[in-house]
Design an enzyme around this catalytic site. Structure first.
Site, PDB file in Angstrom:
ATOM      1  N   HIS A  63       0.852  -1.182   0.000  1.00  0.00           N
ATOM      2  CA  HIS A  63       0.000   0.000   0.000  1.00  0.00           C
ATOM      3  C   HIS A  63       0.888   1.232   0.000  1.00  0.00           C
ATOM      4  O   HIS A  63       2.097   1.144   0.226  1.00  0.00           O
ATOM      5  CB  HIS A  63      -0.938   0.010   1.213  1.00  0.00           C
ATOM      6  CG  HIS A  63      -0.238   0.148   2.528  1.00  0.00           C
ATOM      7  ND1 HIS A  63       0.562  -0.841   3.069  1.00  0.00           N
ATOM      8  CD2 HIS A  63      -0.207   1.182   3.419  1.00  0.00           C
ATOM      9  CE1 HIS A  63       1.042  -0.434   4.228  1.00  0.00           C
ATOM     10  NE2 HIS A  63       0.594   0.785   4.457  1.00  0.00           N
ATOM     11  N   HIS A  65       1.430   4.008   1.925  1.00  0.00           N
ATOM     12  CA  HIS A  65       1.836   4.846   3.031  1.00  0.00           C
ATOM     13  C   HIS A  65       3.358   4.960   2.972  1.00  0.00           C
ATOM     14  O   HIS A  65       4.036   4.045   2.506  1.00  0.00           O
ATOM     15  CB  HIS A  65       1.375   4.273   4.370  1.00  0.00           C
ATOM     16  CG  HIS A  65      -0.063   4.599   4.680  1.00  0.00           C
ATOM     17  ND1 HIS A  65      -0.850   3.829   5.503  1.00  0.00           N
ATOM     18  CD2 HIS A  65      -0.853   5.634   4.279  1.00  0.00           C
ATOM     19  CE1 HIS A  65      -2.058   4.365   5.597  1.00  0.00           C
ATOM     20  NE2 HIS A  65      -2.087   5.458   4.864  1.00  0.00           N
ATOM     21  N   ASP A  67       5.970   4.786   4.906  1.00  0.00           N
ATOM     22  CA  ASP A  67       6.921   3.841   5.482  1.00  0.00           C
ATOM     23  C   ASP A  67       7.001   2.544   4.685  1.00  0.00           C
ATOM     24  O   ASP A  67       7.839   1.691   4.976  1.00  0.00           O
ATOM     25  CB  ASP A  67       6.590   3.563   6.953  1.00  0.00           C
ATOM     26  CG  ASP A  67       5.155   3.132   7.188  1.00  0.00           C
ATOM     27  OD1 ASP A  67       4.250   3.671   6.544  1.00  0.00           O
ATOM     28  OD2 ASP A  67       4.932   2.255   8.047  1.00  0.00           O
ATOM     29  N   HIS A  68       6.147   2.401   3.673  1.00  0.00           N
ATOM     30  CA  HIS A  68       6.164   1.204   2.832  1.00  0.00           C
ATOM     31  C   HIS A  68       6.538   1.502   1.381  1.00  0.00           C
ATOM     32  O   HIS A  68       6.644   0.569   0.588  1.00  0.00           O
ATOM     33  CB  HIS A  68       4.788   0.529   2.863  1.00  0.00           C
ATOM     34  CG  HIS A  68       4.413   0.021   4.209  1.00  0.00           C
ATOM     35  ND1 HIS A  68       4.511  -1.299   4.578  1.00  0.00           N
ATOM     36  CD2 HIS A  68       3.955   0.679   5.302  1.00  0.00           C
ATOM     37  CE1 HIS A  68       4.122  -1.443   5.828  1.00  0.00           C
ATOM     38  NE2 HIS A  68       3.785  -0.249   6.290  1.00  0.00           N
ATOM     39  N   HIS A 168      -7.282  -1.855   5.404  1.00  0.00           N
ATOM     40  CA  HIS A 168      -6.463  -0.753   5.908  1.00  0.00           C
ATOM     41  C   HIS A 168      -7.138   0.543   5.448  1.00  0.00           C
ATOM     42  O   HIS A 168      -7.976   0.510   4.539  1.00  0.00           O
ATOM     43  CB  HIS A 168      -5.041  -0.885   5.340  1.00  0.00           C
ATOM     44  CG  HIS A 168      -4.014  -0.095   6.087  1.00  0.00           C
ATOM     45  ND1 HIS A 168      -3.831  -0.194   7.449  1.00  0.00           N
ATOM     46  CD2 HIS A 168      -3.084   0.803   5.645  1.00  0.00           C
ATOM     47  CE1 HIS A 168      -2.840   0.594   7.808  1.00  0.00           C
ATOM     48  NE2 HIS A 168      -2.380   1.217   6.751  1.00  0.00           N
ATOM     49  N   ASP A 231       0.214  -3.910   6.791  1.00  0.00           N
ATOM     50  CA  ASP A 231      -0.791  -3.137   7.516  1.00  0.00           C
ATOM     51  C   ASP A 231      -2.230  -3.573   7.201  1.00  0.00           C
ATOM     52  O   ASP A 231      -2.728  -3.341   6.091  1.00  0.00           O
ATOM     53  CB  ASP A 231      -0.620  -1.661   7.189  1.00  0.00           C
ATOM     54  CG  ASP A 231       0.758  -1.147   7.580  1.00  0.00           C
ATOM     55  OD1 ASP A 231       1.663  -1.981   7.782  1.00  0.00           O
ATOM     56  OD2 ASP A 231       0.929   0.080   7.669  1.00  0.00           O
ATOM     57  N   HIS A 289       7.402  -4.839  11.773  1.00  0.00           N
ATOM     58  CA  HIS A 289       6.623  -3.595  11.677  1.00  0.00           C
ATOM     59  C   HIS A 289       6.128  -3.171  13.060  1.00  0.00           C
ATOM     60  O   HIS A 289       4.934  -3.124  13.339  1.00  0.00           O
ATOM     61  CB  HIS A 289       5.441  -3.792  10.720  1.00  0.00           C
ATOM     62  CG  HIS A 289       4.811  -2.502  10.267  1.00  0.00           C
ATOM     63  ND1 HIS A 289       3.750  -1.931  10.932  1.00  0.00           N
ATOM     64  CD2 HIS A 289       5.075  -1.688   9.218  1.00  0.00           C
ATOM     65  CE1 HIS A 289       3.386  -0.822  10.308  1.00  0.00           C
ATOM     66  NE2 HIS A 289       4.181  -0.645   9.264  1.00  0.00           N
TER      67      HIS A 289
END
Length: 329
Positions: A63, A65, A67-68, A168, A231, A289
């Site tokens: 996804h 976001h 941090d990914h 999510h 997530d 994570h």
């Protein structure tokens, strides 16, 4: 024997710490490398972990976001700088294609590598290196640089890769790799039936040769499986991805006492992750994570055990390598 292992590049969630980089994991599988969720700093973590751009054949983003995915820009540019000689296929949620394009072309650089985009719009099997071009996917520009390296495209990998929808606040997918079952040839039985040399390959291909059946000189060789779940709240996709896995990498952002926060922000707790793995029959579980609010990693292991998981358990640390378990017998 070809290496099958997970290389952990980063284990933090939204906020990195002194000891945990943003998320990032590489699965090395019989010469194929799959990079999952390259967060900020992934390129440097690859260097520290001994993973090169040439090792990568696929990039899978769960996804969009930060941090990914914020590490995509650096990783893609490094793939081109190093003139990786094979096509690299990128899978990511189709609804986030504009984010992928922004990161892919975040700055100016020379494109020397074919980066093939295959956005994921629904649960199902994915194509990839060695497969035909999928409808709607963007193969990316071919290199026009006469000095760029070229090499034959790899044959289809001996596994299938599938995506499953997760739950999510933004669209998210988890990924699963499955190796098909096969047969293990038994040398003693082959010799006793006079099957040798090229005839062994013919027997494997045809199932019978001069009255000798494949089942008489071999035994079942179960395929292995791997899943990557980031997530998400608890949902059907989590259970489908985890079912019967040899190696499961799963987020456990929160501890059980913060289950309400986990539900609100679309995450799992350590106990939920352990419970999923126990019910799914997972053999080796990797928790990762982690929220920066927790300072004792052992708490995650205790809660996963308390939820009933009895297999191999790893609380991931940056730069750790986790082997895929030996085959089931």
């Amino acid at each position: 024997m070809s290496s099958r292992e997970l290389v952990v590049l980063g284990t933090a969630s939204q906020v990195p710490t002194r000891h945990r980089n943003h998320n990032g994991h590489v699965l090395l599988w019989d010469g194929q490398g799959i990079l999952f969720d390259p967060g900020e700093g992934t390129q440097r973590q690859m260097l520290r972990a001994g993973v090169s751009a040439h090792d990568l054949h696929r990039i899978c983003v769960t996804h969009f976001h930060g941090d990914h995915s914020l590490g995509l820009a650096g990783v893609i540019q490094r793939i081109n700088l190093d003139r990786v000689p094979h096509t690299v296929t990128a899978h990511y949620p189709a609804s986030g294609r504009h984010y992928f394009e922004r990161l892919r072309y975040a700055t100016a650089y020379r494109e020397t590598v074919r980066l093939r985009e295959e956005p994921v719009a629904q649960t199902g099997e994915l194509t990839g290196p060695g497969h035909g071009h999928a409808g709607g996917a963007d193969p990316g520009p071919a290199s026009t640089d006469p000095s760029a390296q070229t090499s034959p495209e790899p044959s289809p990998p001996p596994f299938t890769l599938s995506a499953h929808r997760l739950s999510h606040p933004v669209e998210a997918f988890g990924y699963r790799l499955d190796e098909p079952d096969s047969r293990r040839m038994l040398p003693g039985r082959l010799a006793a039936r006079g099957v040798r040399g090229p005839d062994i390959a013919r027997l494997k291909r045809t199932g019978e040769l001069r009255g000798v059946r494949l089942e008489e000189v071999s035994e079942p060789r179960p395929g292995q499986s791997f899943a990557f779940i980031m997530d998400t709240r608890m949902c059907d996709g989590v259970h489908a991805l985890a079912r019967g896995c040899d190696l499961l990498v799963i987020e456990s952002t929160f501890l059980d006492e913060d289950a309400a926060l986990a539900e609100e922000y679309g995450h799992l707790t350590a106990g939920q992750a352990g419970g999923v793995a126990a019910r799914a029959g997972v053999r080796s579980l990797v928790l990762t994570h982690f929220s920066q609010r927790y300072t004792d990693p052992a708490c995650f292991a205790r809660q996963a055990r308390r939820a009933g998981f009895e297999g191999e358990l790893t609380v991931a640390e940056d730069l750790m390598r986790v082997p895929v378990p030996k085959r089931r017998t």
